[in-house]
Scaffold this motif. Structure first.
Motif: not given
Length: 330
Positions: A54, A58, A284-287, A289-290
């Protein structure tokens, strides 16, 4: 051996992850520049490997260069560290490491093939890995204070499950044992699945491991969570008290973490560039949350804070390790 359904689903999920993560995190370089290597000391498919991939996605954008994840499992992540130590200090090699090679191993190994303070430069403190104490729902205790009262009445049943001897949980158990005056026995398992199987079956009174590996069983109503490691409650389990809150001291610095390092001699400007890219990535919100789904809390602190954390944790565990007489072997 047949595991309960949640354990079978956990094993299947890990197998799926192993297959999926065999794909490189990046395509081949298009610019002609050598790619940045993110080196991890565990096999593909685990939580750290997924985290590294992840981050690689980025960093590819923020550093404007290809980024690859390289798995070098073995020797409890020391092989990966030694590989990065030998790499050119040009900013093209980054180690993502758990805490023990920097905090515990210098205290437990008589000889290491690296100097944790001289051979690598701390770049960024990236993520926390909360650990949680759990017990079967069929046990007579529902909280940590009730467990402590129970084990004092049953001192011959003081086994505490964990997956690695010589780590912070091992020494946290010894600290708690001294605090409550009961001979708690750190009991090592080959993996979390085996530990949780004994826990659910009632032969293991208490186990401590990462939150992520226990969540499915917790949601299925197979186990209870009695307390988390650290000095504050986990955002992943806001209703579960810290072990210290619940009357079980010794685990305040026992949570796991993942941090980034580069070889000694890497130019400060290069270190600063990688530091910024990594800190931006974990925000980063995606990172976030994952990785939350895998039991990680993104942290995001600079290299100076990481350096101070390592020294503080080593000082914290030094007297405990010395009193235990424990030494690590290959």
């Amino acid at each position: 051996m047949l595991f309960p359904n949640p354990l079978r689903r956990l094993a299947a999920a890990l197998a799926l992850a192993l297959g999926a993560s065999a794909v490189p995190a990046m395509a081949a370089p298009a610019s002609g520049d050598a790619p940045v290597r993110i080196v991890v000391g565990f096999a593909a498919g685990g939580a750290l490997d997924i985290f590294a991939r992840a981050l690689a996605e980025k960093l590819r954008v923020s550093l404007d260069t290809p980024v690859l994840v390289e798995n070098r499992p073995g020797a409890s992540a020391r092989l990966a560290l030694e590989n990065v130590k030998r790499a050119p200090p040009d900013g093209k090699t980054v180690l993502i490491s758990p805490a023990p090679p920097f905090t515990i191993f210098p205290l437990t190994y008589k000889r290491l093939a690296y100097d944790p303070d001289k051979d690598l430069v701390p770049v960024a403190y990236l993520a926390d890995v909360p650990l949680v104490a759990s017990a079967s729902v069929n046990q007579p205790y529902r909280t940590m204070p009730e467990y402590l009262a129970w084990v004092k009445r049953n001192p011959d049943k003081g086994g505490v499950g964990l997956v690695t001897l010589g780590g912070s949980i091992h020494f946290g158990v010894l600290s708690l044992s001294k605090s409550i005056g009961v001979p708690l026995l750190p009991t090592a398992y080959r993996g979390a699945v085996m530990m949780l199987t004994d826990e659910i079956g009632g032969t293991l009174p208490l186990g401590i491991d990462a939150v992520g590996g226990q969540m499915e069983l917790y949601r299925a109503g197979k186990i209870r969570f009695l307390g988390v490691t650290g000095t504050r409650r986990s955002a992943l389990l806001p209703d579960v008290p810290t072990l210290a809150e619940a009357g079980a001291p010794g685990f305040e610095t026992a949570s796991g973490w993942y941090s980034a390092f580069v070889p000694a001699g890497t130019p400060p400007a290069t270190v600063a560039r990688i530091e910024k890219a990594l800190l931006d990535a974990v925000k980063d919100p995606v990172v976030r949350d994952k990785m939350s789904a895998l039991g990680m809390e993104m942290n995001g602190k600079p290299g100076d804070a990481l350096r101070k954390l390592i020294q503080a944790q080593r000082m914290q565990w030094g007297p405990v390790v010395a009193a235990s007489g424990f030494t690590a072997s290959e």
